[in-house]
Scaffold this active site. Structure first.
Site, PDB file in Angstrom:
ATOM      1  N   GLU A  61      14.145  50.929  50.894  1.00  0.00           N
ATOM      2  CA  GLU A  61      14.734  51.952  51.942  1.00  0.00           C
ATOM      3  C   GLU A  61      13.997  52.412  52.606  1.00  0.00           C
ATOM      4  OE1 GLU A  61      17.883  52.904  51.843  1.00  0.00           O
ATOM      5  OE2 GLU A  61      18.959  52.116  49.654  1.00  0.00           O
ATOM      6  N   SER A  96      22.615  50.020  50.346  1.00  0.00           N
ATOM      7  CA  SER A  96      22.718  49.668  49.114  1.00  0.00           C
ATOM      8  C   SER A  96      23.389  48.679  48.249  1.00  0.00           C
ATOM      9  CB  SER A  96      22.711  50.832  48.699  1.00  0.00           C
ATOM     10  OG  SER A  96      22.255  51.743  48.986  1.00  0.00           O
TER      11      SER A  96
END
Length: 297
Positions: A165, A65
């Site tokens: 993601e 992330s």
């Protein structure tokens, strides 16, 4: 002539002293990580002093992330170009809110069908590391390739962003398509902090959002004095059946008591250590860096 010679000797002695100090810091960090069953990449850079240390910079580390910082920069660059606005409404459908992924947006709006301002989606994505928010932003600007090209145009070459993601959640190996070197993350932080990328308004917004990041309290911020201002972005992978954690990361800008700053990137990869140990590696390295920049030890 004598004056020039003396000036040159003084300059050389100062440079030798700085090198000796940074060398000592580098050795301390190398000693710290030597016993750990993990690959640790480190980059530290004094924004004002220009002191720099790099460890394992020849390796590629999965971003996880952390790449949401890179994505936010790309989104805000589009705001600065007039293609997006900070207050424009982003329509979020229920189908955008994938299950089985970290998503405070989904928790707050489980049925979707809401319109959120771009600023709110960015805050969810950066400060709370929302995975659905991340992919919503990527779709808004044209996907991972847009971000990859944007970074390369900035001169940040040792980075690759290829998977969103949702794609990273499909298979273990996909996360390694998004990689960086430690120095590349610090170089990007440096460009950001020196206000060479974004407008003043976009810079202020993203800096404040990163300073409000809630994840990673035991990483960069873990051993710093209470109240230290840190604008940062974390990254965290899962652990596979062999007990290997692909990534425990934190990158950020630390404000020192005298108002100067250092950028730091600690990327812990391929680790068989516990989450607590991985996070402590980051905190310990940051504390050593803090000691160096505040007292030269």
């Amino acid at each position: 002539m004598l004056h020039l010679l003396l000036t040159g000797l003084i300059y050389c002695s100062v440079q030798v002293a700085v090198f000796a100090q940074t060398g000592a810091l580098k050795r301390n960090i190398e000693d710290l990580i030597a016993s750990k069953d993990a690959t640790v990449g480190v980059a530290i850079y004094g924004l004002e002093s220009k002191d720099a240390i790099y460890i394992n910079n020849n390796k590629h580390f999965p971003l996880q992330s952390v790449f949401k910082f890179h994505i936010a920069l790309a989104v805000l660059s589009e705001v600065d170009r007039g293609r997006l606005t900070l207050n424009q409404k982003i329509r979020i459908k229920k189908s955008d809110l994938l299950p089985n992924t970290w998503s405070p947006i989904r928790e707050k709006y489980p049925q979707g069908n809401v319109e959120l301002p771009l600023t709110e989606v960015l805050k969810y994505t950066v400060a709370e590391s929302d995975n659905n928010g991340c992919d919503i932003l990527l779709r808004l600007i044209g996907g991972t390739q847009f971000v990859n090209n944007y970074l390369h145009k900035l001169g940040i070459k040792e980075v690759s962003i290829q998977a969103n993601e949702a794609e990273m959640h499909q298979a273990w190996d996909v996360q390694f398509q998004n990689w960086t070197t430690p120095k590349s993350t610090v170089d990007l932080l440096k460009l950001f902090q020196e206000r060479k990328i974004l407008s003043a308004k976009s810079y202020d917004f993203l800096w404040q959002t990163m300073a409000e990041t809630v994840s990673g309290k035991n990483r960069i911020k873990g051993q710093l004095p209470a109240g230290t201002v840190v604008a940062h972005k974390t990254g965290t992978s899962g652990t596979n059946d062999q007990g290997i954690t692909a990534a425990i990361n934190d990158i950020g800008l630390v404000t020192l008591p005298n108002g100067t700053h250092f950028a730091i990137s600690v990327l812990v990869s391929n680790s068989k250590e516990s989450t607590e140990t991985n996070e402590k590696i980051i905190a310990d390295i940051t504390k050593l860096s803090w000691n160096y920049f505040t007292s030269g030890i």
